[in-house]
Design a protein around this motif. Structure first.
Motif, PDB file in Angstrom:
ATOM      1  N   UNK A   4       0.812  -1.099  -0.012  1.00 44.32           N
ATOM      2  CA  UNK A   4       0.038   0.091   0.007  1.00 44.32           C
ATOM      3  C   UNK A   4       1.044   1.272   0.139  1.00 44.32           C
ATOM      4  N   UNK A   5       0.510   2.351  -0.563  1.00 46.99           N
ATOM      5  CA  UNK A   5       1.097   3.778  -0.583  1.00 46.99           C
ATOM      6  C   UNK A   5       0.176   4.750  -0.991  1.00 46.99           C
ATOM      7  N   UNK A   6       0.515   5.896  -0.679  1.00 47.72           N
ATOM      8  CA  UNK A   6      -0.148   7.159  -0.899  1.00 47.72           C
ATOM      9  C   UNK A   6       0.367   7.894  -2.184  1.00 47.72           C
ATOM     10  N   UNK A   7      -0.684   8.042  -3.024  1.00 48.61           N
ATOM     11  CA  UNK A   7      -0.561   8.746  -4.308  1.00 48.61           C
ATOM     12  C   UNK A   7      -1.288  10.113  -4.237  1.00 48.61           C
ATOM     13  N   UNK A   8      -0.761  11.275  -4.775  1.00 49.30           N
ATOM     14  CA  UNK A   8      -1.331  12.428  -4.836  1.00 49.30           C
ATOM     15  C   UNK A   8      -0.193  13.502  -5.031  1.00 49.30           C
ATOM     16  N   UNK A   9      -0.393  14.695  -4.650  1.00 49.66           N
ATOM     17  CA  UNK A   9       0.846  15.862  -4.853  1.00 49.66           C
ATOM     18  C   UNK A   9       0.920  16.611  -3.386  1.00 49.66           C
ATOM     19  N   UNK A  10       2.299  16.854  -3.176  1.00 52.04           N
ATOM     20  CA  UNK A  10       2.504  17.577  -1.830  1.00 52.04           C
ATOM     21  C   UNK A  10       3.376  18.859  -2.384  1.00 52.04           C
ATOM     22  N   UNK A  11       3.350  19.729  -1.500  1.00 54.97           N
ATOM     23  CA  UNK A  11       4.011  21.130  -1.985  1.00 54.97           C
ATOM     24  C   UNK A  11       5.591  20.796  -2.159  1.00 54.97           C
ATOM     25  N   UNK A  12       6.163  20.186  -1.335  1.00 51.57           N
ATOM     26  CA  UNK A  12       7.581  19.900  -1.585  1.00 51.57           C
ATOM     27  C   UNK A  12       7.902  19.007  -2.909  1.00 51.57           C
ATOM     28  N   UNK A  13       6.963  18.183  -3.194  1.00 53.52           N
ATOM     29  CA  UNK A  13       7.175  17.489  -4.601  1.00 53.52           C
ATOM     30  C   UNK A  13       6.864  18.526  -5.868  1.00 53.52           C
ATOM     31  N   UNK A  14       5.836  19.373  -5.671  1.00 50.37           N
ATOM     32  CA  UNK A  14       5.357  20.356  -6.655  1.00 50.37           C
ATOM     33  C   UNK A  14       6.573  21.192  -6.908  1.00 50.37           C
ATOM     34  N   UNK A  37      11.825  33.783  -8.662  1.00 47.59           N
ATOM     35  CA  UNK A  37      11.328  33.115  -7.284  1.00 47.59           C
ATOM     36  C   UNK A  37       9.688  32.996  -7.652  1.00 47.59           C
ATOM     37  N   UNK A  38       9.205  34.225  -8.090  1.00 48.20           N
ATOM     38  CA  UNK A  38       7.725  34.323  -8.032  1.00 48.20           C
ATOM     39  C   UNK A  38       7.545  33.104  -9.121  1.00 48.20           C
ATOM     40  N   UNK A  39       8.108  33.262 -10.249  1.00 54.51           N
ATOM     41  CA  UNK A  39       7.585  32.564 -11.425  1.00 54.51           C
ATOM     42  C   UNK A  39       7.598  30.823 -10.987  1.00 54.51           C
ATOM     43  N   UNK A  40       8.702  30.500 -10.340  1.00 52.19           N
ATOM     44  CA  UNK A  40       8.868  29.170  -9.652  1.00 52.19           C
ATOM     45  C   UNK A  40       7.743  28.893  -8.635  1.00 52.19           C
ATOM     46  N   UNK A  41       7.378  29.876  -7.801  1.00 50.97           N
ATOM     47  CA  UNK A  41       6.116  29.609  -6.915  1.00 50.97           C
ATOM     48  C   UNK A  41       4.858  29.391  -7.635  1.00 50.97           C
ATOM     49  N   UNK A  42       4.689  30.330  -8.548  1.00 54.18           N
ATOM     50  CA  UNK A  42       3.498  30.123  -9.377  1.00 54.18           C
ATOM     51  C   UNK A  42       3.276  28.754 -10.152  1.00 54.18           C
ATOM     52  N   UNK A  43       4.601  28.104 -10.728  1.00 52.19           N
ATOM     53  CA  UNK A  43       4.551  26.926 -11.369  1.00 52.19           C
ATOM     54  C   UNK A  43       4.316  26.015 -10.112  1.00 52.19           C
ATOM     55  N   UNK A  44       4.858  26.037  -9.072  1.00 56.72           N
ATOM     56  CA  UNK A  44       4.550  25.000  -7.990  1.00 56.72           C
ATOM     57  C   UNK A  44       3.011  24.950  -7.601  1.00 56.72           C
ATOM     58  N   UNK A  45       2.592  26.152  -7.629  1.00 58.69           N
ATOM     59  CA  UNK A  45       1.148  26.214  -7.380  1.00 58.69           C
ATOM     60  C   UNK A  45       0.230  25.524  -8.444  1.00 58.69           C
ATOM     61  N   UNK A  46       0.601  25.793  -9.608  1.00 57.58           N
ATOM     62  CA  UNK A  46      -0.176  25.168 -10.571  1.00 57.58           C
ATOM     63  C   UNK A  46       0.220  23.588 -10.673  1.00 57.58           C
ATOM     64  N   UNK A  47       1.367  22.964 -10.608  1.00 62.17           N
ATOM     65  CA  UNK A  47       1.600  21.541 -10.414  1.00 62.17           C
ATOM     66  C   UNK A  47       0.810  21.248  -9.153  1.00 62.17           C
TER      67      UNK A  47
END
Length: 109
Positions: A4-14, A37-47
């Motif tokens: 068993x494992x967990x699938x999804x998305x977390x902020x560190x992975x994004x 840095x803001x561009x990377x933050x926006x991209x992480x939020x989208x992911x």
């Protein structure tokens, strides 16, 4: 024995996935460090919001350990779409041509 494992998305992975791709070179040359840095933050939020679920936890022996992992993840980081999955035979009945055994896949628990 099932796994068993967990699938999804977390902020560190994004954030890790966002850091793998940079903006186009022409745009990047005009950006300041703060804008980058803001561009990377926006991209992480989208992911985080719209990315395909990935395995985010190690494999566990029982689903209750996955639920504990999910509870802890919700308390410590931003997470999206966390769910427990188990390793089992594909539902379409696919067979490995070389071994003759059913193909395995991660299925919802």
């Amino acid at each position: 024995m099932s796994a068993f494992c967990v699938f999804g998305m977390t902020e560190p992975l994004a954030k890790t996935l966002a850091a793998r791709k940079a903006p186009p070179k022409k745009v990047r040359e005009k950006m300041t460090a703060q804008e980058l840095n803001e561009w990377y933050a926006e991209r992480a939020a989208t992911i985080l919001k719209s990315s395909k679920p990935r395995q985010v936890s190690p494999e566990f022996d029982a689903p209750q350990f996955c639920q504990d992992w999910i509870d802890l993840a919700h308390k410590t980081v931003k997470a999206n779409g966390l769910r427990v999955m188990f390793r089992g035979p594909k539902p379409d009945g696919s067979i490995n041509k070389r071994t003759g055994k059913p193909l395995m896949a991660w299925l919802p628990y």
